[in-house]
Design a protein around this motif. Structure first.
Motif, PDB file in Angstrom:
ATOM      1  N   GLU B 120       0.837  -1.211   0.000  1.00 57.57           N
ATOM      2  CA  GLU B 120       0.000   0.000   0.000  1.00 57.57           C
ATOM      3  C   GLU B 120       0.866   1.254   0.000  1.00 57.57           C
ATOM      4  O   GLU B 120       0.586   2.218  -0.717  1.00 57.57           O
ATOM      5  N   GLN B 121       1.941   1.236   0.782  1.00 58.37           N
ATOM      6  CA  GLN B 121       2.856   2.381   0.813  1.00 58.37           C
ATOM      7  C   GLN B 121       3.517   2.595  -0.550  1.00 58.37           C
ATOM      8  O   GLN B 121       3.670   3.719  -1.012  1.00 58.37           O
ATOM      9  N   TRP B 122       3.876   1.475  -1.198  1.00 58.94           N
ATOM     10  CA  TRP B 122       4.469   1.536  -2.536  1.00 58.94           C
ATOM     11  C   TRP B 122       3.474   2.135  -3.534  1.00 58.94           C
ATOM     12  O   TRP B 122       3.828   3.018  -4.321  1.00 58.94           O
ATOM     13  N   ALA B 123       2.205   1.697  -3.450  1.00 64.46           N
ATOM     14  CA  ALA B 123       1.186   2.199  -4.379  1.00 64.46           C
ATOM     15  C   ALA B 123       0.966   3.699  -4.172  1.00 64.46           C
ATOM     16  O   ALA B 123       0.849   4.465  -5.138  1.00 64.46           O
ATOM     17  N   LEU B 124       0.928   4.127  -2.913  1.00 62.09           N
ATOM     18  CA  LEU B 124       0.737   5.557  -2.617  1.00 62.09           C
ATOM     19  C   LEU B 124       1.920   6.374  -3.144  1.00 62.09           C
ATOM     20  O   LEU B 124       1.734   7.457  -3.712  1.00 62.09           O
ATOM     21  N   ALA B 125       3.134   5.840  -2.989  1.00 63.80           N
ATOM     22  CA  ALA B 125       4.335   6.544  -3.468  1.00 63.80           C
ATOM     23  C   ALA B 125       4.304   6.654  -4.996  1.00 63.80           C
ATOM     24  O   ALA B 125       4.647   7.696  -5.565  1.00 63.80           O
ATOM     25  N   ARG B 126       3.900   5.577  -5.683  1.00 63.08           N
ATOM     26  CA  ARG B 126       3.816   5.598  -7.150  1.00 63.08           C
ATOM     27  C   ARG B 126       2.742   6.582  -7.615  1.00 63.08           C
ATOM     28  O   ARG B 126       2.911   7.267  -8.609  1.00 63.08           O
ATOM     29  N   ARG B 127       1.618   6.639  -6.898  1.00 64.41           N
ATOM     30  CA  ARG B 127       0.566   7.616  -7.234  1.00 64.41           C
ATOM     31  C   ARG B 127       1.095   9.031  -7.121  1.00 64.41           C
ATOM     32  O   ARG B 127       0.858   9.870  -7.980  1.00 64.41           O
ATOM     33  N   ARG B 128       1.811   9.299  -6.021  1.00 55.87           N
ATOM     34  CA  ARG B 128       2.386  10.639  -5.824  1.00 55.87           C
ATOM     35  C   ARG B 128       3.367  10.973  -6.938  1.00 55.87           C
ATOM     36  O   ARG B 128       3.415  12.105  -7.408  1.00 55.87           O
ATOM     37  N   GLU B 129       4.146   9.943  -7.367  1.00 54.02           N
ATOM     38  CA  GLU B 129       5.127  10.170  -8.427  1.00 54.02           C
ATOM     39  C   GLU B 129       4.405  10.527  -9.733  1.00 54.02           C
ATOM     40  O   GLU B 129       4.806  11.450 -10.444  1.00 54.02           O
ATOM     41  N   PHE B 130       3.310   9.822 -10.015  1.00 54.03           N
ATOM     42  CA  PHE B 130       2.536  10.115 -11.232  1.00 54.03           C
ATOM     43  C   PHE B 130       1.953  11.535 -11.159  1.00 54.03           C
ATOM     44  O   PHE B 130       2.057  12.314 -12.111  1.00 54.03           O
ATOM     45  N   ASP B 131       1.352  11.863 -10.023  1.00 53.04           N
ATOM     46  CA  ASP B 131       0.803  13.212  -9.825  1.00 53.04           C
ATOM     47  C   ASP B 131       1.878  14.275 -10.073  1.00 53.04           C
ATOM     48  O   ASP B 131       1.633  15.293 -10.720  1.00 53.04           O
ATOM     49  N   HIS B 132       3.062  14.019  -9.546  1.00 54.59           N
ATOM     50  CA  HIS B 132       4.171  14.951  -9.652  1.00 54.59           C
ATOM     51  C   HIS B 132       4.588  15.128 -11.110  1.00 54.59           C
ATOM     52  O   HIS B 132       4.840  16.256 -11.562  1.00 54.59           O
ATOM     53  N   ARG B 133       4.647  14.016 -11.855  1.00 53.33           N
ATOM     54  CA  ARG B 133       5.021  14.091 -13.273  1.00 53.33           C
ATOM     55  C   ARG B 133       4.022  14.940 -14.053  1.00 53.33           C
ATOM     56  O   ARG B 133       4.390  15.729 -14.914  1.00 53.33           O
ATOM     57  N   VAL B 134       2.733  14.764 -13.751  1.00 53.47           N
ATOM     58  CA  VAL B 134       1.707  15.543 -14.461  1.00 53.47           C
ATOM     59  C   VAL B 134       1.759  17.007 -14.013  1.00 53.47           C
ATOM     60  O   VAL B 134       1.627  17.923 -14.832  1.00 53.47           O
TER      61      VAL B 134
END
Lengths: 201, 201
Positions: B120-134
């Motif tokens: 779950e922590q990994w998924a949240l970190a990946r979501r944040r990374e995607f948000d950041h890229r956009v």
């Protein structure tokens, strides 16, 4: 005077109980919360809680009722009931965002209601009624030629509500600063879009 | 030929197991789902499930991984990586909406991830990374003068994501019809707004 003081004290107790209840419901879910959990979180006995309400479901009704009252009150405002539909719609979207930010935990709870108790069914029905009332304003504005004709009114309503309601997922009063900035940004994006049109300069 | 058939059969089993798993996770929540629940819903024994995966958490990783892979792949597309930032942003928002509709249960699960397991922590970190890229593309488009200067890029990103992600709350493929209509409506609303400007006719 004695009556007034007593009324104020009682009302304070129900309000503060409600504030704690909403926090616990939002953390654990309504189904996952027991009266024992509420008693612990509030730091008062279960019998003290039962002095004010009949139980968990009444607390839910009071909490989502507060959110619903805030939302429905918008529709009675002059700016939401008089004038061109597009201006009424803009007022409603702006005020919905305001109410959502002002009553964040209560609206969060309302938007998470899913279940099968009578209170949950009632809350879902009231939400649908509110959506329907706003969809009527969208349809009227589109009929007036003031909204893009290529976005179907029901779909426009859902996208607007989607954007407004998403605030419960990310808006944090302590981190996301001035509510007025968020309210302006959301309203501008919804009605005029993100793109910098040349005339807007 | 034998190898190919076997590979296909095994892959079919993991995929169909994943489809059932995602449905159960979305209904009951990840925490509220046991391997027993998954075994019953899939109609296969727990040991058959353990033949494919190490357990519940690996199923979660595969399921949210599918959603994340779909989203991150967008950023590698030519239209998302070449040309003016405003056009790249419009492409990304359009394709996010497409991926969300195409992978609805998987993205729904991803957006509901909240917990404390490593996955779950990994998924949240990946979501944040995607948000950041956009958010970087939003900032670039604003710097180019192609987006309204009065909406702060981070806030614009959140409002855009709020509208796109809200689809998991209301979009139902059987009722809400043609995905293309939804994708067009959302993109037009986001970039040009709902209002019928005179020049737009």
């Amino acid at each position: 005077m004695v009556e007034q003081t007593r009324a104020r004290r009682d009302s304070y107790t129900v309000d503060s109980l409600l504030a704690v209840t909403v926090r616990v419901f939002n953390d654990r879910g309504y189904d996952g919360t027991s009266m024992e959990d509420l008693s612990k979180a509030a730091g008062i006995s279960k019998s003290s809680i039962y002095h004010h309400v009949r139980g968990k479901e009444e607390l839910l009704r009071l909490a989502v009722g507060r959110a619903l009252d805030g939302l429905f009150a918008i529709l009675d405002e002059t700016a939401a009931s008089e004038g061109p539909a597009v201006a009424r719609l803009e007022h409603v979207i702006r005020r919905m965002t305001e109410v959502l930010i002002a009553e964040l935990p209560y609206v969060t709870l309302l938007l998470r209601v899913r279940g099968n108790t009578r209170t949950e069914q009632w809350a879902l029905a009231r939400r649908r009624e509110f959506d329907h009332r706003v969809a009527e304003i969208v349809a009227a504005a589109e009929k007036d030629g003031d909204l893009r004709p290529d976005i179907e009114p029901r779909l426009a309503t859902r996208l607007l509500f989607g954007m407004v309601n998403s605030l419960v997922e990310w808006y944090r009063p302590d981190k996301d600063g001035d509510p007025a900035q968020v309210i302006d940004a959301l309203t501008h994006l919804a009605f005029d879009g993100l793109r910098a049109h040349a005339p807007r300069g």
